[in-house]
Design an enzyme around this catalytic site. Structure first.
Site, PDB file in Angstrom:
ATOM      1  N   HIS A  17      12.047  34.705  31.246  1.00  0.00           N
ATOM      2  CA  HIS A  17      13.317  34.342  30.593  1.00  0.00           C
ATOM      3  C   HIS A  17      14.499  34.812  31.442  1.00  0.00           C
ATOM      4  CE1 HIS A  17      10.980  34.780  26.606  1.00  0.00           C
ATOM      5  NE2 HIS A  17      11.243  33.491  26.727  1.00  0.00           N
ATOM      6  N   LYS A  41       7.888  30.539  13.203  1.00  0.00           N
ATOM      7  CA  LYS A  41       7.233  31.574  14.013  1.00  0.00           C
ATOM      8  C   LYS A  41       7.297  32.919  13.302  1.00  0.00           C
ATOM      9  CE  LYS A  41       8.071  29.791  18.672  1.00  0.00           C
ATOM     10  NZ  LYS A  41       8.649  30.126  19.993  1.00  0.00           N
ATOM     11  N   ARG A  90       7.609  25.896  32.769  1.00  0.00           N
ATOM     12  CA  ARG A  90       6.507  26.584  33.432  1.00  0.00           C
ATOM     13  C   ARG A  90       5.486  25.542  33.855  1.00  0.00           C
ATOM     14  NH1 ARG A  90       5.445  30.735  28.664  1.00  0.00           N
ATOM     15  NH2 ARG A  90       5.628  28.732  27.649  1.00  0.00           N
ATOM     16  N   SER A 129       5.959  35.188  25.809  1.00  0.00           N
ATOM     17  CA  SER A 129       6.123  36.299  24.876  1.00  0.00           C
ATOM     18  C   SER A 129       4.835  36.569  24.119  1.00  0.00           C
ATOM     19  CB  SER A 129       7.262  36.005  23.892  1.00  0.00           C
ATOM     20  OG  SER A 129       8.492  35.945  24.578  1.00  0.00           O
TER      21      SER A 129
END
Length: 161
Positions: A17, A41, A90, A129
Site C-alpha cells: 500500500h 469485511k 498486483r 493485508s
C-alpha cells in the site's frame, strides 16, 4: 492531476500500500487516502485504529490527507471535487476485479471519475493485508511486509484477541 484519491480497508496498511501511495503522491498535488469501513469485511482493527496506523506510517509524505470514510466513495469524491481514483494492481486477478470497480465508478459518476492503475513492484505482488494477518496470528516474520510501527500494533492486537 491536482487531486486524487486512494482508498482501502488497510487492515493493516502494508508496504505494498505504502509503495502505491508514494508513487501516487508524486503524480498529483494532493492525495486523499481514504480508510474505508467496508461492511462486508470483518476487520481486525477498528476504523479509528486503521486510520491512526495509516497516518503514522505516511507522516513523512507532505501532500496527503488521511480520512475515514463510510458510504459510497463516488459521493465523497464529488463533494471534494476529485475525479481520479488511484488503484494498485498486483496479479492478474486484481486486474479483473479492479477493472469492474473502475467501470462501475465511471458509470455511477456519469463519466466524471477515472481510475488510474499503478502496478505493484515484484516484491509486493502477493502481499495482502489478509496474508499478513495470518502470518501475525502464527507469529511469522512480518518485517518484509509491514512497517515496524504496524508490526508492533498487530502483535499487540493479536495478543489481545
Amino acid at each position: 492531476m491536482k487531486l486524487a484519491l486512494y482508498s482501502g480497508t488497510f487492515d493493516p496498511i502494508t508496504k505494498g500500500h505504502i509503495e502505491i501511495i508514494k508513487k501516487a503522491s508524486k503524480m498529483c498535488d494532493k492525495l486523499v487516502v481514504a480508510v474505508l469501513n467496508n461492511s462486508s469485511k470483518k476487520t481486525l482493527f477498528s476504523l479509528e485504529e486503521r486510520k491512526e496506523m495509516v497516518q503514522n506510517t505516511l507522516k513523512d509524505i507532505k501532500n496527503i490527507e488521511v480520512i475515514e470514510h463510510t458510504g459510497l466513495l463516488v459521493d465523497y469524491m464529488k463533494e471534494i471535487g476529485c475525479n481520479y481514483i488511484i488503484r494498485g494492481l498486483r496479479a492478474v486477478v486484481d486486474y479483473e476485479y479492479e477493472l469492474s470497480l473502475a467501470y462501475g465508478n465511471y458509470d455511477i459518476s456519469e463519466g466524471n471519475i477515472e481510475t488510474v492503475f499503478i502496478p505493484s513492484s515484484k516484491e509486493y505482488l502477493y502481499v495482502s493485508s489478509s496474508i499478513v494477518r495470518e502470518l501475525a496470528l502464527y507469529n511469522g516474520k512480518l518485517d518484509k511486509y509491514l512497517d515496524n510501527y504496524v508490526i508492533e500494533k498487530i502483535r499487540k492486537k493479536i495478543k489481545e484477541c
